[in-house]
Design a protein around this motif. Structure first.
Motif, PDB file in Angstrom:
ATOM      1  N   SER A  19      26.891   1.859  58.856  1.00  0.00           N
ATOM      2  CA  SER A  19      27.786   1.276  57.854  1.00  0.00           C
ATOM      3  C   SER A  19      29.070   0.779  58.503  1.00  0.00           C
ATOM      4  O   SER A  19      29.561  -0.311  58.186  1.00  0.00           O
ATOM      5  CB  SER A  19      28.119   2.305  56.776  1.00  0.00           C
ATOM      6  N   LEU A  20      29.621   1.563  59.426  1.00  0.00           N
ATOM      7  CA  LEU A  20      30.837   1.157  60.140  1.00  0.00           C
ATOM      8  C   LEU A  20      30.580  -0.088  60.986  1.00  0.00           C
ATOM      9  O   LEU A  20      31.381  -1.035  60.980  1.00  0.00           O
ATOM     10  CB  LEU A  20      31.331   2.306  61.027  1.00  0.00           C
ATOM     11  N   ILE A  21      29.449  -0.111  61.683  1.00  0.00           N
ATOM     12  CA  ILE A  21      29.112  -1.262  62.532  1.00  0.00           C
ATOM     13  C   ILE A  21      28.937  -2.523  61.684  1.00  0.00           C
ATOM     14  O   ILE A  21      29.425  -3.598  62.031  1.00  0.00           O
ATOM     15  CB  ILE A  21      27.841  -0.965  63.358  1.00  0.00           C
ATOM     16  N   VAL A  22      28.250  -2.402  60.563  1.00  0.00           N
ATOM     17  CA  VAL A  22      28.026  -3.560  59.688  1.00  0.00           C
ATOM     18  C   VAL A  22      29.355  -4.064  59.124  1.00  0.00           C
ATOM     19  O   VAL A  22      29.585  -5.278  59.039  1.00  0.00           O
ATOM     20  CB  VAL A  22      27.027  -3.203  58.570  1.00  0.00           C
ATOM     21  N   ALA A  23      30.262  -3.148  58.766  1.00  0.00           N
ATOM     22  CA  ALA A  23      31.571  -3.561  58.256  1.00  0.00           C
ATOM     23  C   ALA A  23      32.341  -4.330  59.326  1.00  0.00           C
ATOM     24  O   ALA A  23      32.961  -5.367  59.034  1.00  0.00           O
ATOM     25  CB  ALA A  23      32.367  -2.332  57.796  1.00  0.00           C
ATOM     26  N   ILE A  24      32.317  -3.865  60.559  1.00  0.00           N
ATOM     27  CA  ILE A  24      32.996  -4.569  61.654  1.00  0.00           C
ATOM     28  C   ILE A  24      32.332  -5.914  61.907  1.00  0.00           C
ATOM     29  O   ILE A  24      33.011  -6.934  62.111  1.00  0.00           O
ATOM     30  CB  ILE A  24      32.999  -3.696  62.929  1.00  0.00           C
ATOM     31  N   MET A  25      31.002  -5.935  61.862  1.00  0.00           N
ATOM     32  CA  MET A  25      30.257  -7.172  62.116  1.00  0.00           C
ATOM     33  C   MET A  25      30.579  -8.233  61.066  1.00  0.00           C
ATOM     34  O   MET A  25      30.830  -9.401  61.400  1.00  0.00           O
ATOM     35  CB  MET A  25      28.761  -6.884  62.123  1.00  0.00           C
ATOM     36  N   PHE A  26      30.621  -7.862  59.790  1.00  0.00           N
ATOM     37  CA  PHE A  26      30.892  -8.844  58.743  1.00  0.00           C
ATOM     38  C   PHE A  26      32.318  -9.374  58.832  1.00  0.00           C
ATOM     39  O   PHE A  26      32.547 -10.563  58.627  1.00  0.00           O
ATOM     40  CB  PHE A  26      30.617  -8.261  57.353  1.00  0.00           C
ATOM     41  N   SER A  27      33.275  -8.503  59.139  1.00  0.00           N
ATOM     42  CA  SER A  27      34.654  -8.992  59.254  1.00  0.00           C
ATOM     43  C   SER A  27      34.788  -9.934  60.447  1.00  0.00           C
ATOM     44  O   SER A  27      35.508 -10.925  60.389  1.00  0.00           O
ATOM     45  CB  SER A  27      35.631  -7.825  59.358  1.00  0.00           C
ATOM     46  N   MET A  28      34.083  -9.640  61.538  1.00  0.00           N
ATOM     47  CA  MET A  28      34.123 -10.527  62.706  1.00  0.00           C
ATOM     48  C   MET A  28      33.436 -11.849  62.387  1.00  0.00           C
ATOM     49  O   MET A  28      33.926 -12.915  62.783  1.00  0.00           O
ATOM     50  CB  MET A  28      33.437  -9.852  63.895  1.00  0.00           C
TER      51      MET A  28
END
Length: 128
Positions: A19-28
């Protein structure tokens, strides 16, 4: 066979970390990726040609994976079996994050090569 507590805790940890990785990925993606007709415009997107936050995150995951594998090796060398919750936890963590880091490495190399090709084509066309 019933899932042990180690497997369950590991799945919860994996879910939180993904979930943390996906949140960072979407913001990037929203901030740095330029799209044209739904596809990535590699000429205008320069984030793939430099070290970014996702690369740092992947390096941290790779180090975490190595630590998990080493702890798993130590537990197995001390004659712990799969019924031990720590063995279950580190087995699951090691498998998941090795797979994730390898898949990221393959996609990162592919995206970087596409980006280099897009930028070189511009330079080669300008010289001709």
């Amino acid at each position: 066979m019933m899932m042990g507590i180690g497997w369950i805790v590991s799945l919860i940890v994996v879910g939180l970390m993904v979930s943390l990785i996906v949140a960072i990925m979407f913001s990037m993606e929203r901030k740095y990726i330029v799209r044209k007709n739904g596809k990535i415009d590699y000429k205008k997107t320069t984030i793939f040609l430099r070290w970014n936050v996702f690369d740092t995150l992947t390096l941290i995951l790779a180090i975490y994976t190595m630590i998990c594998v080493q702890i798993l090796n130590m537990l197995l060398s001390f004659n712990q079996s799969v019924e031990n919750p720590y063995v279950q936890f580190f087995t699951n963590q090691s498998q998941v994050w090795v797979l994730v880091t390898i898949l990221y490495l393959i996609s990162r190399v592919s995206i970087t090569l596409k980006s280099i090709k897009a930028h070189w084509e511009d330079e080669l066309n300008e010289k001709q």
